[in-house]
Design a protein around this motif. Structure first.
Motif, PDB file in Angstrom:
ATOM      1  N   ASP A  13      -6.517  -7.935   7.435  1.00 44.39           N
ATOM      2  CA  ASP A  13      -5.194  -8.941   7.099  1.00 44.39           C
ATOM      3  C   ASP A  13      -6.265  -8.820   5.812  1.00 44.39           C
ATOM      4  O   ASP A  13      -6.802  -8.863   5.308  1.00 44.39           O
ATOM      5  CB  ASP A  13      -4.986  -9.636   7.057  1.00 44.39           C
ATOM      6  CG  ASP A  13      -4.243 -10.783   6.161  1.00 44.39           C
ATOM      7  OD1 ASP A  13      -3.768 -10.469   4.905  1.00 44.39           O
ATOM      8  OD2 ASP A  13      -2.896 -11.353   7.295  1.00 44.39           O
ATOM      9  N   PHE A  14      -5.569  -8.282   4.116  1.00 44.10           N
ATOM     10  CA  PHE A  14      -6.335  -7.728   3.501  1.00 44.10           C
ATOM     11  C   PHE A  14      -5.609  -8.281   2.147  1.00 44.10           C
ATOM     12  O   PHE A  14      -5.591  -8.345   0.951  1.00 44.10           O
ATOM     13  CB  PHE A  14      -5.413  -6.269   3.046  1.00 44.10           C
ATOM     14  CG  PHE A  14      -6.926  -5.425   2.586  1.00 44.10           C
ATOM     15  CD1 PHE A  14      -7.777  -5.107   1.452  1.00 44.10           C
ATOM     16  CD2 PHE A  14      -6.762  -4.462   4.014  1.00 44.10           C
ATOM     17  CE1 PHE A  14      -8.920  -4.209   1.157  1.00 44.10           C
ATOM     18  CE2 PHE A  14      -8.441  -3.984   3.841  1.00 44.10           C
ATOM     19  CZ  PHE A  14      -9.064  -3.488   2.467  1.00 44.10           C
ATOM     20  N   SER A 213      -2.737  -3.803  -1.780  1.00 42.80           N
ATOM     21  CA  SER A 213      -3.105  -5.087  -0.562  1.00 42.80           C
ATOM     22  C   SER A 213      -1.741  -6.172  -0.461  1.00 42.80           C
ATOM     23  O   SER A 213      -1.960  -6.461   0.920  1.00 42.80           O
ATOM     24  CB  SER A 213      -4.112  -5.876  -1.513  1.00 42.80           C
ATOM     25  OG  SER A 213      -4.227  -6.499  -2.159  1.00 42.80           O
ATOM     26  N   HIS A 214      -1.061  -6.014  -1.552  1.00 43.36           N
ATOM     27  CA  HIS A 214       0.092  -6.633  -1.349  1.00 43.36           C
ATOM     28  C   HIS A 214       1.096  -6.674  -1.828  1.00 43.36           C
ATOM     29  O   HIS A 214       1.834  -7.107  -2.554  1.00 43.36           O
ATOM     30  CB  HIS A 214      -0.116  -8.491  -0.855  1.00 43.36           C
ATOM     31  CG  HIS A 214      -0.736  -9.418  -2.070  1.00 43.36           C
ATOM     32  ND1 HIS A 214      -1.400  -8.012  -2.451  1.00 43.36           N
ATOM     33  CD2 HIS A 214       0.085 -10.206  -2.817  1.00 43.36           C
ATOM     34  CE1 HIS A 214      -1.247  -9.306  -3.898  1.00 43.36           C
ATOM     35  NE2 HIS A 214      -1.054  -9.876  -3.980  1.00 43.36           N
ATOM     36  N   SER A 215       1.942  -5.055  -1.247  1.00 43.12           N
ATOM     37  CA  SER A 215       3.344  -5.023  -2.036  1.00 43.12           C
ATOM     38  C   SER A 215       3.771  -4.220  -0.691  1.00 43.12           C
ATOM     39  O   SER A 215       3.932  -3.993   0.061  1.00 43.12           O
ATOM     40  CB  SER A 215       3.253  -3.375  -3.039  1.00 43.12           C
ATOM     41  OG  SER A 215       2.257  -4.928  -3.517  1.00 43.12           O
ATOM     42  N   ASN A 216       4.779  -4.011  -1.294  1.00 45.95           N
ATOM     43  CA  ASN A 216       6.398  -3.769   0.039  1.00 45.95           C
ATOM     44  C   ASN A 216       6.656  -2.375  -1.048  1.00 45.95           C
ATOM     45  O   ASN A 216       6.701  -2.132  -2.078  1.00 45.95           O
ATOM     46  CB  ASN A 216       7.440  -4.872   0.716  1.00 45.95           C
ATOM     47  CG  ASN A 216       6.762  -6.006   1.450  1.00 45.95           C
ATOM     48  OD1 ASN A 216       5.684  -5.537   1.672  1.00 45.95           O
ATOM     49  ND2 ASN A 216       6.921  -6.735   1.855  1.00 45.95           N
ATOM     50  N   THR A 245       3.560  -7.041   3.193  1.00 46.94           N
ATOM     51  CA  THR A 245       2.915  -8.495   2.472  1.00 46.94           C
ATOM     52  C   THR A 245       3.935  -9.360   3.754  1.00 46.94           C
ATOM     53  O   THR A 245       5.400  -8.951   3.702  1.00 46.94           O
ATOM     54  CB  THR A 245       3.109  -8.513   1.070  1.00 46.94           C
ATOM     55  OG1 THR A 245       2.643  -9.732   0.715  1.00 46.94           O
ATOM     56  CG2 THR A 245       4.797  -8.359   0.328  1.00 46.94           C
ATOM     57  N   PHE A 246       3.479 -10.680   3.759  1.00 41.96           N
ATOM     58  CA  PHE A 246       4.950 -11.407   4.670  1.00 41.96           C
ATOM     59  C   PHE A 246       5.718 -12.619   3.455  1.00 41.96           C
ATOM     60  O   PHE A 246       6.576 -13.469   3.680  1.00 41.96           O
ATOM     61  CB  PHE A 246       3.982 -12.147   5.014  1.00 41.96           C
ATOM     62  CG  PHE A 246       3.460 -11.077   6.214  1.00 41.96           C
ATOM     63  CD1 PHE A 246       3.206  -9.940   6.655  1.00 41.96           C
ATOM     64  CD2 PHE A 246       2.410 -12.017   7.201  1.00 41.96           C
ATOM     65  CE1 PHE A 246       2.993  -9.158   7.353  1.00 41.96           C
ATOM     66  CE2 PHE A 246       1.520 -10.797   8.346  1.00 41.96           C
ATOM     67  CZ  PHE A 246       1.781  -9.680   8.368  1.00 41.96           C
ATOM     68  N   VAL A 247       5.423 -11.951   1.878  1.00 43.45           N
ATOM     69  CA  VAL A 247       6.437 -12.150   0.686  1.00 43.45           C
ATOM     70  C   VAL A 247       7.208 -12.746   0.779  1.00 43.45           C
ATOM     71  O   VAL A 247       8.357 -11.514   1.551  1.00 43.45           O
ATOM     72  CB  VAL A 247       5.295 -12.530  -0.757  1.00 43.45           C
ATOM     73  CG1 VAL A 247       6.208 -13.381  -1.593  1.00 43.45           C
ATOM     74  CG2 VAL A 247       4.268 -12.766  -0.676  1.00 43.45           C
ATOM     75  N   ASP A 283      -0.974 -12.548   2.143  1.00 45.21           N
ATOM     76  CA  ASP A 283      -0.702 -13.799   1.351  1.00 45.21           C
ATOM     77  C   ASP A 283      -0.754 -15.199   1.734  1.00 45.21           C
ATOM     78  O   ASP A 283       0.250 -15.982   0.917  1.00 45.21           O
ATOM     79  CB  ASP A 283       0.607 -13.134   0.109  1.00 45.21           C
ATOM     80  CG  ASP A 283       0.071 -13.418  -0.618  1.00 45.21           C
ATOM     81  OD1 ASP A 283      -0.918 -14.628  -1.177  1.00 45.21           O
ATOM     82  OD2 ASP A 283       1.682 -13.451  -2.078  1.00 45.21           O
ATOM     83  N   PHE A 284      -0.844 -15.414   3.304  1.00 41.98           N
ATOM     84  CA  PHE A 284      -1.106 -16.591   3.566  1.00 41.98           C
ATOM     85  C   PHE A 284      -2.531 -17.293   2.747  1.00 41.98           C
ATOM     86  O   PHE A 284      -2.899 -17.234   1.996  1.00 41.98           O
ATOM     87  CB  PHE A 284      -1.741 -16.649   5.213  1.00 41.98           C
ATOM     88  CG  PHE A 284      -0.985 -15.490   6.170  1.00 41.98           C
ATOM     89  CD1 PHE A 284       0.261 -16.474   6.071  1.00 41.98           C
ATOM     90  CD2 PHE A 284      -1.272 -15.333   6.844  1.00 41.98           C
ATOM     91  CE1 PHE A 284       1.439 -16.142   7.309  1.00 41.98           C
ATOM     92  CE2 PHE A 284      -1.042 -14.281   7.995  1.00 41.98           C
ATOM     93  CZ  PHE A 284       0.468 -15.283   8.047  1.00 41.98           C
TER      94      PHE A 284
END
Length: 338
Positions: A13-14, A213-216, A245-247, A283-284
């Motif tokens: 998980d990044f 690292s955290h983009s859809n 990411t899970f946002v 993004d937890f």
């Protein structure tokens, strides 16, 4: 769950924001119930490696280098301490040595003498604001263990414009100097949060493949923080990585968001040729509203089972951790270069 990492499908998980929560509330330690990410949940989720972002909250006022130092202190006190139980990841050799240890026979009680079942912890810097425009601070960040740097959060700073900055500018002169120095040091570059122009300028300047690292995927959900198709193709072409990411607002524009709603993003990136360049950056602890079925890292095994209903084992294993680990084994600095 037996508390052991799943050797068959280890998870990477990044992105998480545990350290920011710790900085803002001195009562929060690595087992605090307010956290999404804890060691217990990492083990339950078969997470082999968790990246911990250093994000300086606006409530602290003007970002300063001492804010970065404080989060690194918290990382050492709570995450990679004897009580936290995670191991800091610094060098490509660390992962190779861990693989060698993992292949050694276990003791009769099923345990190894070393700590190869403990997850790794990687440090990243989310936004260069607190470097205060000083390249020496980037060198210090590298020396004390940061291995990944994003130039901005959503807005403009001394290095670059973020994606929510109305003027949409790119890198400043000092920002280009920071990219150059990062290249020389071996600091990997993260393009999540950058303006579109900044994204392209980083790709032009980078000597190692950057990641988001955290983009859809913007084509699936048109939030500005998501990647356009040409950006996705560019990351694929340079052998970078895309951390889905899970946002919730980056997954679906409205309504309840479930784990199944990530599948269109996966499908779209696969259609662009990125099946072997995807990973996850949850993004937890930076999420206000959670995806149903992905509330914390302990849910990764259930998510894996969902993915396996739609995709072959090889692809799912790669997305969960294999592609991220290969990227790190290839691009992390070597001990011999330090």
């Amino acid at each position: 769950m037996n508390g052991k990492l799943n050797a068959k499908r280890p998870v990477v998980d990044f992105h998480c924001d545990v350290l920011c929560k710790m900085q803002l509330d001195s009562k929060v330690d690595f087992s605090h119930p307010s956290l999404d990410v804890t060691k217990e949940r990492l083990l339950a989720g078969h997470v082999r490696l968790q990246t911990f972002a250093i994000y300086i909250s606006q409530v602290l006022g003007t970002p300063r280098f001492e804010h970065i130092v404080r989060q690194i202190e918290l990382f050492r006190q709570h995450v990679v301490s004897s009580s936290g139980g995670l191991r800091p990841l610094l060098w490509r050799e660390d992962l190779a040595e861990q693989d060698e240890q993992a292949e050694k026979p276990k003791h009769l009680d099923g345990n190894r003498a070393d700590q190869t079942d403990s997850p790794w912890a990687l440090l990243s810097l989310e936004g260069a604001d607190a470097l205060e425009g000083n390249p020496l601070y980037a060198e210090l960040c590298y020396a004390i263990g940061i291995r990944l740097i994003g130039l901005t959060w959503n807005h403009a700073n001394w290095a670059a414009d973020g994606i929510m900055e109305p003027r949409g500018g790119g890198l400043t002169r000092k920002g280009r100097e920071l990219v150059k120095r990062s290249n020389e040091l071996g600091l990997l570059l993260d393009v999540s949060h950058l303006s579109v122009q900044g994204f392209w300028e980083v790709l032009e300047e980078a000597t190692l493949p950057p990641i988001a690292s955290h983009s859809n995927a913007f084509a699936v959900c048109s939030h500005p923080r998501n990647l356009r198709d040409d950006q996705i193709r560019a990351l694929i072409a340079c052998d970078g990585r895309i951390g889905l990411t899970f946002v919730t607002m980056f997954i679906k524009e409205q309504g309840t968001v479930t784990a199944e709603d990530l599948l269109p993003h996966i499908e779209h990136i696969c259609a662009l040729g990125g099946a072997r360049h995807m990973m996850f950056g949850s993004d937890f602890d930076g999420i206000e509203r959670h995806v149903q079925g992905l509330e914390h890292p302990g849910k990764y095994p259930e998510f894996a089972e969902l993915l396996l209903k739609h995709y072959p084992e090889e692809l799912v294993t790669g997305w969960l951790g294999g592609h991220a680990l290969h990227y790190l084994q290839t691009n992390l600095p070597s001990k011999r270069s330090f």
